[in-house]
Design an enzyme around this catalytic site. Structure first.
Site, PDB file in Angstrom:
ATOM      1  N   TRP A   1     -14.754   3.804  -8.360  1.00  0.00           N
ATOM      2  CA  TRP A   1     -15.165   2.466  -7.879  1.00  0.00           C
ATOM      3  C   TRP A   1     -13.988   1.898  -7.091  1.00  0.00           C
ATOM      4  CZ3 TRP A   1     -19.308  -0.931 -10.223  1.00  0.00           C
ATOM      5  CH2 TRP A   1     -19.287  -2.223  -9.688  1.00  0.00           C
ATOM      6  N   ASP A   2     -14.160   1.841  -5.785  1.00  0.00           N
ATOM      7  CA  ASP A   2     -13.054   1.461  -4.905  1.00  0.00           C
ATOM      8  C   ASP A   2     -13.201   0.010  -4.441  1.00  0.00           C
ATOM      9  OD1 ASP A   2     -10.782   1.782  -3.351  1.00  0.00           O
ATOM     10  OD2 ASP A   2     -11.487   3.606  -2.376  1.00  0.00           O
ATOM     11  N   MET A   3     -12.152  -0.549  -3.876  1.00  0.00           N
ATOM     12  CA  MET A   3     -12.154  -1.921  -3.377  1.00  0.00           C
ATOM     13  C   MET A   3     -11.032  -1.988  -2.355  1.00  0.00           C
ATOM     14  SD  MET A   3     -10.686  -5.105  -3.663  1.00  0.00           S
ATOM     15  CE  MET A   3     -11.027  -6.791  -4.057  1.00  0.00           C
ATOM     16  N   ASN A   4     -11.400  -1.910  -1.072  1.00  0.00           N
ATOM     17  CA  ASN A   4     -10.391  -1.634  -0.056  1.00  0.00           C
ATOM     18  C   ASN A   4      -9.939  -2.799   0.799  1.00  0.00           C
ATOM     19  OD1 ASN A   4      -9.570   1.028  -0.421  1.00  0.00           O
ATOM     20  ND2 ASN A   4     -11.504   1.788   0.366  1.00  0.00           N
TER      21      ASN A   4
ATOM     22  N   ASP B   1     -15.934  11.861  -2.024  1.00  0.00           N
ATOM     23  CA  ASP B   1     -15.338  10.551  -1.726  1.00  0.00           C
ATOM     24  C   ASP B   1     -16.122   9.856  -0.619  1.00  0.00           C
ATOM     25  OD1 ASP B   1     -12.964   8.570  -1.019  1.00  0.00           O
ATOM     26  OD2 ASP B   1     -12.347   9.596  -2.851  1.00  0.00           O
ATOM     27  N   ASP B   2     -15.498   8.921  -0.001  1.00  0.00           N
ATOM     28  CA  ASP B   2     -16.089   8.055   1.035  1.00  0.00           C
ATOM     29  C   ASP B   2     -16.765   8.870   2.151  1.00  0.00           C
ATOM     30  OD1 ASP B   2     -16.617   5.944   2.669  1.00  0.00           O
ATOM     31  OD2 ASP B   2     -14.531   5.314   2.939  1.00  0.00           O
TER      32      ASP B   2
ATOM     33  N   TRP C   1       0.854  -1.186   0.000  1.00  0.00           N
ATOM     34  CA  TRP C   1       0.000   0.000   0.000  1.00  0.00           C
ATOM     35  C   TRP C   1       0.896   1.244   0.000  1.00  0.00           C
ATOM     36  CZ3 TRP C   1      -0.367   3.908   3.755  1.00  0.00           C
ATOM     37  CH2 TRP C   1      -1.367   4.849   3.489  1.00  0.00           C
TER      38      TRP C   1
ATOM     39  N   ASP D   1      -2.477   5.641  -3.134  1.00  0.00           N
ATOM     40  CA  ASP D   1      -2.899   6.595  -2.109  1.00  0.00           C
ATOM     41  C   ASP D   1      -1.747   7.500  -1.709  1.00  0.00           C
ATOM     42  OD1 ASP D   1      -5.515   5.911  -1.990  1.00  0.00           O
ATOM     43  OD2 ASP D   1      -5.343   4.600  -0.250  1.00  0.00           O
TER      44      ASP D   1
ATOM     45  N   ARG E   1      -9.786  -3.691   7.350  1.00  0.00           N
ATOM     46  CA  ARG E   1     -10.415  -2.362   7.447  1.00  0.00           C
ATOM     47  C   ARG E   1     -11.844  -2.484   7.979  1.00  0.00           C
ATOM     48  NH1 ARG E   1     -11.715   2.628   3.350  1.00  0.00           N
ATOM     49  NH2 ARG E   1     -10.516   4.204   4.426  1.00  0.00           N
TER      50      ARG E   1
HETATM   51  C1  GLA Z   1      -9.096   4.141  -0.563  1.00  0.00           C
HETATM   52  C2  GLA Z   1      -8.820   5.045  -1.739  1.00  0.00           C
HETATM   53  C3  GLA Z   1      -8.769   6.491  -1.276  1.00  0.00           C
HETATM   54  C4  GLA Z   1     -10.064   6.851  -0.609  1.00  0.00           C
HETATM   55  C5  GLA Z   1     -10.355   5.894   0.526  1.00  0.00           C
HETATM   56  C6  GLA Z   1     -11.745   6.127   1.100  1.00  0.00           C
HETATM   57  O1  GLA Z   1      -8.005   4.112   0.300  1.00  0.00           O
HETATM   58  O2  GLA Z   1      -7.651   4.675  -2.383  1.00  0.00           O
HETATM   59  O3  GLA Z   1      -8.507   7.333  -2.369  1.00  0.00           O
HETATM   60  O4  GLA Z   1     -11.096   6.812  -1.559  1.00  0.00           O
HETATM   61  O5  GLA Z   1     -10.269   4.551   0.114  1.00  0.00           O
HETATM   62  O6  GLA Z   1     -12.035   5.260   2.117  1.00  0.00           O
END
Ligand code: GLA
Length: 737
Positions: free
Chosen positions: A477-480, A366-367, A199, A548, A443
């Site tokens: 479209w995220d995937m964490n 964002d989130d 990361w 990030d 997370r």
């Molecule tokens: C990930 C994305 C970030 C942000 C966060 C939000 O880490 O890479 O850019 O959108 O999620 O939780």
């Protein structure tokens, strides 16, 4: 481009503009052998390269030592358990529990065009742009047909390969390994180039000698991953950026993968790539087929840079799709690093008002806008607007942003579910889990089991409802989190091994639906930064968030590794605030702008709070983006110097296809005392053209404005030292006509 079959020699020859790829059929058993891949050849009498005239001969002449043949013959695609002890590409288990596969050629088709791969991303081209060779092979004992596809392009040297397995028997068969490509060739003291990270430091370039035995990169994390990348290249020791042989394989897929080179006893290598066999087992019923994803193979005699430019052109012209394929992307401002979860309508509008005055074109929320999400412990899966944060609702916010002349974009993480969510309370069995075992959180979230149609439809409908509710023109479209506890409440016992691949197919299906239902939408994929930056995702979204880590210095290495194989137009890159939120470093605002210019360009900061001097620079950066956009996105990219290697400075260049102009980015990361200027050679220009530095006013330390292309390439340019660390400059060269 041409594909021919030379019946007399039983040789298939695929010719692109600068390369040849040759396949031979040998012996009475019709083994499919790899003859040659490399610089273009005029000849087709090439069967001798498979050494079938040398001991251990072919089985029809020496069946006594059949395994010796199988274990040394350069295979085009290999079965297992019958005597080829090198890495196999196909393994099966029969209903009776046995293994063993051997493939023989039975027929072939050569045709114009390139068929789509059902349910999978793949490069494309019409009947004038592509030709395809399909080799039909079979294992008669198993009743298994294996179709090996090779497509070539009129305007590119890449070869796109894929494999389809058809069960023609009367019983189910279990596929325990289906890789997508294999290249057997003589070793030439090769070095392997791979990409590694974590990361916030994705895609660091690593080069190592190919040693005897196996060396690989892989992912068993359910995504292509931060850690290792579905790409490998092998090159001769002396191959540089500009010259020498290099081969590459790149996987058009977003899940588990294996990329491996095995150097063997007879001085040969076997390079393979495909879905990682770990946790993979696919039940194929009679009449059914399994389509393995595509692998892109490239060869260049023009060094690492030749491979890079080949892949850039391939992806720009034959992989990226949709309205934004060649269209300028709006300059966005994203509120993540500006506010994290702490925002409301007024805060976002304050940012938008200020941003619009500076020339920024889109606000991305964002989130944190949905459910009760005020931190990362809750609400994934509850995709309803939190109206106590967004008073007046989403439509009001979007309309107000639109009134400022800006577009609006939004963040989702559709594949996830928080244990603390309404969705989880109602459907705990919708999370991927092994019954009876408490799943591992990451997370504080689980992954939704998208192999179940009702789950993916439900999530998709929620996302689509939000997008229909207002004028939303962009989605991140995220995937964490990565996958663990691989188990599904929806799949039967003998199909649990299909989960990981089915999950990736489900993701593709959802993004396909999204891009069809909202064709004007700009989609940006993301995964905890850049953990799912791969050619598979590029098929659905023309840009992907790179990392990030937005620190300008860290980004030099992240973007250099990414740009080695992906076009600059696909790399999500933003100017962020300092001290940087990941490493605490402070760099000049201009330098942050120059580095972000190598990608999609945008901002990720609270524009109402940054120092006035920085804010005042934004209109100039906006103008810079508009001025250089076409050149950066369409030109040929050259790496000149790599900070990760020299620890002092970085330099790269984009040259217009017609060589009429070039943009050189120079970042002096660290200053040095008492040195004279640094000489930099600038490749890619027309040798016989005269170039002027069009923006010489930005670089007063350089005295001479006119240079010949060959002088800049072979003798170089003197770059005077700049005062201080982290200093950046752009140089715009224009050819005098
Ligand atoms: C990930 C994305 C970030 C942000 C966060 C939000 O880490 O890479 O850019 O959108 O999620 O939780």
């Amino acid at each position: 481009m041409n594909i021919t079959y030379h019946e007399k020699n039983r040789v298939f020859k695929l010719d692109t503009e600068r390369t040849s790829y040759c396949i031979g059929i040998v012996d009475e058993e019709n083994f499919v052998g790899h003859i040659y891949y490399g610089r273009k050849l005029s000849d087709d009498n090439l069967g001798y390269l498979m050494r079938t005239g040398e001991p251990p001969f072919v089985p029809s002449e020496n069946n006594r030592d059949r395994t010796s043949f199988l274990d040394s013959f350069p295979m085009e695609y290999t079965g297992n358990n019958l005597g080829d002890y090198r890495e196999s590409t196909l393994s099966v288990r029969t209903a009776g529990g046995h293994t063993g596969v051997s493939l023989s050629y039975v027929a072939h088709h050569i045709y114009d065009g390139k068929p789509a791969l059902e349910g999978l991303p793949a490069t494309f081209g019409d009947r004038t742009e592509c030709k395809t060779l399909e080799l039909v092979c079979e294992d008669k004992i198993l009743g298994l047909q294996v179709l090996l596809s090779y497509s070539i392009f009129a305007d590119n040297d890449a070869i796109a390969r894929s494999v389809r397995v058809v069960n023609q028997s009367g019983e189910p068969v279990y596929l325990t390994k289906v890789l997508s490509a294999c290249i057997d060739m003589d070793n030439d003291e090769y070095e392997m180039i791979t990409l590694h990270g974590s990361w916030a430091r994705e895609r660091m370039i690593q080069t190592r000698p190919v040693a005897l035995g196996k060396q690989s990169v892989s992912s068993v994390r359910g995504e292509s991953s931060h850690q290792e990348h579905p790409f490998m290249a092998w090159k001769q020791k002396h191959t540089t950026e500009e010259a020498g042989d290099i081969y590459g394989m790149h996987f058009v897929y977003s899940g588990n993968f294996l990329a491996q080179i095995e150097a063997g006893q007879f001085g040969t290598i076997r390079a393979v790539m495909g879905i990682h066999p770990e946790n993979f087992c696919w039940k194929l019923e009679p009449g059914e087929s399994f389509q393995a994803p595509e692998v892109i193979c490239v060869y260049s005699s023009e060094g690492i840079g030749g491979m890079t430019r080949n892949l850039h052109d391939l992806y720009r012209n034959h992989l990226i799709r949709g309205e934004y394929k060649d269209k300028k992307r709006p300059i966005l401002i994203n509120n993540w690093e500006a506010t994290y979860f702490d925002f409301n309508t007024e805060k976002l509008l304050d940012i938008a008002r200020q941003a619009s005055r500076l020339g920024i074109e889109m606000l991305v929320m964002d989130d944190g806008w949905f459910g009760e999400r005020n931190d990362d412990n809750t609400s994934l899966g509850d995709w309803q607007v939190n109206e106590s944060k967004l008073r007046g609702g989403l439509k009001y916010l979007v309309d107000e942003v639109n009134k400022l002349g800006m577009k609006f974009g939004i963040w989702f993480e559709p594949e996830m579910i928080s244990p603390d969510s309404r969705l989880y309370r109602e459907h705990p069995d919708w999370a991927i889990a092994i019954p009876g075992r408490t799943g591992s959180l990451a997370r504080n979230q689980y992954v939704l089991d998208l192999t179940r149609k009702e789950v993916r439809d439900y999530v998709y409908d929620m996302v689509a409802a939000v997008l229909h509710s207002a004028n939303i023109e962009y989605v991140k479209w995220d995937m964490n989190r990565q996958l663990s506890d691989i188990g599904s409440y929806g799949l039967p016992a003998d199909r649990q091994g299909e989960l990981l691949h089915r999950q990736v197919l489900a993701l593709y299906e959802m993004q396909d639906r999204l891009t069809r239902e909202f064709p004007g939408l700009l989609l940006e994929n993301c995964s905890g930064g850049g953990a799912r930056f791969d050619p598979g995702m590029l098929y659905y979204s023309p840009q992907i968030w790179c990392s990030d880590d937005t620190d300008a210095v860290e980004r030099l290495s992240i973007q250099a590794g990414t740009a080695m194989i992906y076009p600059l137009s696909s790399m999500g890159a933003h100017v962020s605030d300092c001290p940087n939120h990941t490493v605490g470093r402070t760099t000049p605002f201009e330098t942050r702008g120059y580095v972000a210019l190598a990608g999609t360009f945008g901002y990720e900061l609270d524009v109402t709070k940054i120092p006035e001097a920085d804010r005042a620079r934004i209109p100039d950066q906006v103008a810079m983006y508009h001025q250089y956009h076409d050149l950066v996105c369409q030109g040929d990219y050259y790496r000149i110097a790599h900070y990760a290697d020299n620890h002092f400075y970085d330099c790269y260049e984009v040259v217009a296809k017609d060589k009429s102009e070039a943009l050189i980015t120079y970042i002096q990361v660290l200053n040095r005392p008492n040195y004279h200027s640094r000489r930099i050679r600038i490749p890619g220009l027309a040798p016989d053209k005269t170039y002027v530095i069009a923006n010489i006013q930005d670089w007063p330390e350089i005295r001479q404005t006119e240079y010949r292309g060959d002088t800049l390439h072979y003798a170089g340019l003197n770059i005077p030292p700049l005062w201080g660390d982290f200093q950046g400059r752009l140089m715009h060269l224009k050819a005098l006509s």
